[in-house]
Design a protein around this motif. Structure first.
Motif, PDB file in Angstrom:
ATOM      1  N   ARG A   1       0.827  -1.201   0.000  1.00 16.69           N
ATOM      2  CA  ARG A   1       0.000   0.000   0.000  1.00 16.69           C
ATOM      3  C   ARG A   1       0.861   1.251   0.000  1.00 16.69           C
ATOM      4  NH1 ARG A   1      -2.699   0.228   5.935  1.00 16.69           N
ATOM      5  NH2 ARG A   1      -0.794  -0.061   7.109  1.00 16.69           N
ATOM      6  N   SER A   2       0.286   2.329  -0.479  1.00 18.03           N
ATOM      7  CA  SER A   2       1.003   3.587  -0.605  1.00 18.03           C
ATOM      8  C   SER A   2       1.013   4.310   0.731  1.00 18.03           C
ATOM      9  CB  SER A   2       0.294   4.455  -1.654  1.00 18.03           C
ATOM     10  OG  SER A   2       0.886   5.723  -1.701  1.00 18.03           O
ATOM     11  N   GLY A   3       2.199   4.660   1.211  1.00 21.16           N
ATOM     12  CA  GLY A   3       2.252   5.395   2.459  1.00 21.16           C
ATOM     13  C   GLY A   3       3.631   5.435   3.064  1.00 21.16           C
TER      14      GLY A   3
ATOM     15  N   GLU B   1       6.633  13.995  -0.390  1.00 21.64           N
ATOM     16  CA  GLU B   1       6.782  12.826  -1.269  1.00 21.64           C
ATOM     17  C   GLU B   1       5.513  11.974  -1.263  1.00 21.64           C
ATOM     18  OE1 GLU B   1       8.396  10.173  -4.008  1.00 21.64           O
ATOM     19  OE2 GLU B   1       8.937  12.228  -3.496  1.00 21.64           O
ATOM     20  N   LEU B   2       4.905  11.814  -0.096  1.00 22.96           N
ATOM     21  CA  LEU B   2       3.655  11.069   0.013  1.00 22.96           C
ATOM     22  C   LEU B   2       2.576  11.708  -0.864  1.00 22.96           C
ATOM     23  CD1 LEU B   2       2.068   8.810   1.641  1.00 22.96           C
ATOM     24  CD2 LEU B   2       1.349  10.703   3.100  1.00 22.96           C
TER      25      LEU B   2
ATOM     26  N   ARG C   1       3.148  11.089  -4.591  1.00 22.22           N
ATOM     27  CA  ARG C   1       2.842   9.732  -5.047  1.00 22.22           C
ATOM     28  C   ARG C   1       1.391   9.327  -4.801  1.00 22.22           C
ATOM     29  NH1 ARG C   1       5.774   6.028  -1.837  1.00 22.22           N
ATOM     30  NH2 ARG C   1       5.975   7.681  -0.331  1.00 22.22           N
ATOM     31  N   HIS C   2       0.607  10.195  -4.189  1.00 25.41           N
ATOM     32  CA  HIS C   2      -0.769   9.881  -3.794  1.00 25.41           C
ATOM     33  C   HIS C   2      -1.619   9.470  -4.992  1.00 25.41           C
ATOM     34  CE1 HIS C   2      -4.496  10.135  -1.558  1.00 25.41           C
ATOM     35  NE2 HIS C   2      -4.992  10.890  -2.526  1.00 25.41           N
ATOM     36  N   THR C   3      -2.402   8.404  -4.800  1.00 24.88           N
ATOM     37  CA  THR C   3      -3.360   7.992  -5.819  1.00 24.88           C
ATOM     38  C   THR C   3      -4.768   8.165  -5.262  1.00 24.88           C
ATOM     39  OG1 THR C   3      -3.093   5.688  -5.145  1.00 24.88           O
ATOM     40  CG2 THR C   3      -1.800   6.438  -7.033  1.00 24.88           C
TER      41      THR C   3
ATOM     42  N   SER D   1      -3.669   7.218   0.853  1.00 25.80           N
ATOM     43  CA  SER D   1      -2.289   7.194   1.333  1.00 25.80           C
ATOM     44  C   SER D   1      -2.314   6.954   2.839  1.00 25.80           C
ATOM     45  CB  SER D   1      -1.579   8.515   1.048  1.00 25.80           C
ATOM     46  OG  SER D   1      -1.399   8.691  -0.333  1.00 25.80           O
TER      47      SER D   1
END
Length: 94
Positions: free
Chosen positions: A4-6, A27-28, A31-33, A36
């Motif tokens: 997962r993104s985070g 940076e988070l 890259r967030h979709t 996050s």
């Protein structure tokens, strides 16, 4: 964070670590979709400026949400005090 993104943070978020914290949040957000994650279970303290950076990052997201997992007790208190209607951030308690 695998799968997962985070980001996963440990230690303390204060004046001594502010630049690193803000860089990680930048940076988070980059890259967030859709969702996050900010994992704070190994963080003992977050100062008001650290919570503010978290709120500002959540407000900067054009869509989706940020999930703050297992924060120290002061994080949800400060968010509720200064940003009671903040959308885009969800706090999962310890």
């Amino acid at each position: 964070m695998p799968g997962r993104s985070g980001i996963c943070v440990s230690g303390e978020i204060s004046v001594a670590t502010r630049l690193s914290w803000e860089a990680a949040l930048t940076e988070l957000a980059r890259r967030h979709t859709d969702v996050s994650y900010v994992e704070l279970s190994r963080v003992g303290f977050v100062d008001v400026a650290g919570v503010s950076a978290l709120a500002v990052t959540a407000m900067s997201l054009s869509h989706g949400r940020m999930v703050v997992e297992h924060p120290p007790p002061q994080v949800p208190r400060v968010l509720a005090l200064f940003w009671p209607a903040l959308r885009g951030i969800e706090v999962a308690p310890r």
